[in-house]
Design a protein around this motif. Sequence first.
Motif, PDB file in Angstrom:
ATOM      1  N   ILE A  28       0.838  -1.209   0.000  1.00  0.00           N
ATOM      2  CA  ILE A  28       0.000   0.000   0.000  1.00  0.00           C
ATOM      3  C   ILE A  28       0.869   1.254   0.000  1.00  0.00           C
ATOM      4  O   ILE A  28       0.599   2.200  -0.752  1.00  0.00           O
ATOM      5  CB  ILE A  28      -0.970  -0.032   1.203  1.00  0.00           C
ATOM      6  CG1 ILE A  28      -2.017  -1.124   0.996  1.00  0.00           C
ATOM      7  CG2 ILE A  28      -1.633   1.329   1.413  1.00  0.00           C
ATOM      8  CD1 ILE A  28      -2.876  -1.404   2.218  1.00  0.00           C
ATOM      9  N   LEU A  29       1.916   1.282   0.810  1.00  0.00           N
ATOM     10  CA  LEU A  29       2.837   2.430   0.823  1.00  0.00           C
ATOM     11  C   LEU A  29       3.513   2.613  -0.535  1.00  0.00           C
ATOM     12  O   LEU A  29       3.658   3.731  -1.028  1.00  0.00           O
ATOM     13  CB  LEU A  29       3.895   2.258   1.911  1.00  0.00           C
ATOM     14  CG  LEU A  29       3.424   2.338   3.353  1.00  0.00           C
ATOM     15  CD1 LEU A  29       4.575   2.037   4.303  1.00  0.00           C
ATOM     16  CD2 LEU A  29       2.806   3.696   3.642  1.00  0.00           C
ATOM     17  N   PHE A  30       3.912   1.512  -1.156  1.00  0.00           N
ATOM     18  CA  PHE A  30       4.560   1.562  -2.464  1.00  0.00           C
ATOM     19  C   PHE A  30       3.604   2.078  -3.535  1.00  0.00           C
ATOM     20  O   PHE A  30       3.963   2.935  -4.350  1.00  0.00           O
ATOM     21  CB  PHE A  30       5.084   0.169  -2.824  1.00  0.00           C
ATOM     22  CG  PHE A  30       5.731   0.105  -4.175  1.00  0.00           C
ATOM     23  CD1 PHE A  30       6.974   0.671  -4.387  1.00  0.00           C
ATOM     24  CD2 PHE A  30       5.087  -0.515  -5.238  1.00  0.00           C
ATOM     25  CE1 PHE A  30       7.574   0.618  -5.640  1.00  0.00           C
ATOM     26  CE2 PHE A  30       5.678  -0.570  -6.483  1.00  0.00           C
ATOM     27  CZ  PHE A  30       6.924  -0.001  -6.689  1.00  0.00           C
ATOM     28  N   LEU A  31       2.371   1.573  -3.526  1.00  0.00           N
ATOM     29  CA  LEU A  31       1.377   2.030  -4.505  1.00  0.00           C
ATOM     30  C   LEU A  31       1.051   3.503  -4.311  1.00  0.00           C
ATOM     31  O   LEU A  31       0.852   4.240  -5.290  1.00  0.00           O
ATOM     32  CB  LEU A  31       0.117   1.174  -4.430  1.00  0.00           C
ATOM     33  CG  LEU A  31       0.275  -0.264  -4.935  1.00  0.00           C
ATOM     34  CD1 LEU A  31      -1.006  -1.054  -4.699  1.00  0.00           C
ATOM     35  CD2 LEU A  31       0.680  -0.288  -6.396  1.00  0.00           C
ATOM     36  N   ARG A  32       1.001   3.942  -3.069  1.00  0.00           N
ATOM     37  CA  ARG A  32       0.766   5.366  -2.790  1.00  0.00           C
ATOM     38  C   ARG A  32       1.878   6.216  -3.402  1.00  0.00           C
ATOM     39  O   ARG A  32       1.619   7.245  -4.044  1.00  0.00           O
ATOM     40  CB  ARG A  32       0.686   5.603  -1.289  1.00  0.00           C
ATOM     41  CG  ARG A  32       0.514   7.059  -0.906  1.00  0.00           C
ATOM     42  CD  ARG A  32       0.432   7.221   0.618  1.00  0.00           C
ATOM     43  NE  ARG A  32       0.401   8.612   0.973  1.00  0.00           N
ATOM     44  CZ  ARG A  32       1.469   9.315   1.334  1.00  0.00           C
ATOM     45  NH1 ARG A  32       2.655   8.744   1.392  1.00  0.00           N
ATOM     46  NH2 ARG A  32       1.354  10.598   1.638  1.00  0.00           N
ATOM     47  N   ALA A  33       3.126   5.799  -3.222  1.00  0.00           N
ATOM     48  CA  ALA A  33       4.249   6.532  -3.807  1.00  0.00           C
ATOM     49  C   ALA A  33       4.167   6.532  -5.332  1.00  0.00           C
ATOM     50  O   ALA A  33       4.430   7.557  -5.984  1.00  0.00           O
ATOM     51  CB  ALA A  33       5.574   5.934  -3.335  1.00  0.00           C
ATOM     52  N   LEU A  34       3.775   5.407  -5.929  1.00  0.00           N
ATOM     53  CA  LEU A  34       3.624   5.345  -7.387  1.00  0.00           C
ATOM     54  C   LEU A  34       2.537   6.283  -7.887  1.00  0.00           C
ATOM     55  O   LEU A  34       2.712   6.969  -8.901  1.00  0.00           O
ATOM     56  CB  LEU A  34       3.301   3.916  -7.826  1.00  0.00           C
ATOM     57  CG  LEU A  34       4.461   2.967  -8.014  1.00  0.00           C
ATOM     58  CD1 LEU A  34       3.964   1.598  -8.456  1.00  0.00           C
ATOM     59  CD2 LEU A  34       5.460   3.506  -9.006  1.00  0.00           C
ATOM     60  N   VAL A  35       1.398   6.301  -7.205  1.00  0.00           N
ATOM     61  CA  VAL A  35       0.300   7.182  -7.610  1.00  0.00           C
ATOM     62  C   VAL A  35       0.724   8.646  -7.492  1.00  0.00           C
ATOM     63  O   VAL A  35       0.451   9.458  -8.385  1.00  0.00           O
ATOM     64  CB  VAL A  35      -0.975   6.890  -6.785  1.00  0.00           C
ATOM     65  CG1 VAL A  35      -2.010   7.988  -6.954  1.00  0.00           C
ATOM     66  CG2 VAL A  35      -1.557   5.546  -7.173  1.00  0.00           C
TER      67      VAL A  35
END
Length: 177
Positions: free
Chosen positions: A75-82
């Motif tokens: 979730i943290l990684f996807l947030r950074a990607l978004v």
Amino acid sequence: MRLVSSGNNPPREVDKYLLLHEREHQVITVRMHPAVLLAPVAIALAGLIVAVVLNGSVLRDQHVIMAIVWIGWIILFLRALVLAATWSIEYFVVTSQRMILTSGLLTRKVAMMPLNKVTDMSFQRSLGGRLFGYGEFILESAGQDQALRNIPYIPYPEQLYLEVCDLLFPSKDDGDD
């Protein structure tokens, strides 16, 4: 000054908001400073380190808890990607007629202020802004409700400030050339 785009070929994300007639031409187009991504990327990296350490030591045999930890990191990684994808399509544009701030990945927001409505403009730089080279523009206008008031994470703030001030308050010598 390094601009994302100069002259007659603005990025596609910006081009559709420029007026088609000859009166308006693009003067400045920049992305927000990449420092806007520092916090989300740092949080994702810290989460990865925590997940790896927990996976290799304390929670090695706790498969359910480790699955939750890895889901949290995803979730943290996807947030950074978004946030990185959002940053890549956000622009601050100054034309001969107005200032435009485009933002939003899924819901597009375009804030605009005509140059002739700007009564005062200042910029400020936090400690992080001084270290990494960004600032925030603060616009004032005669109107009460402003679609565009604060423009954070502006790269090269001193240079852009002088360029924009030159458009807002042209010198009397500009017409004599």
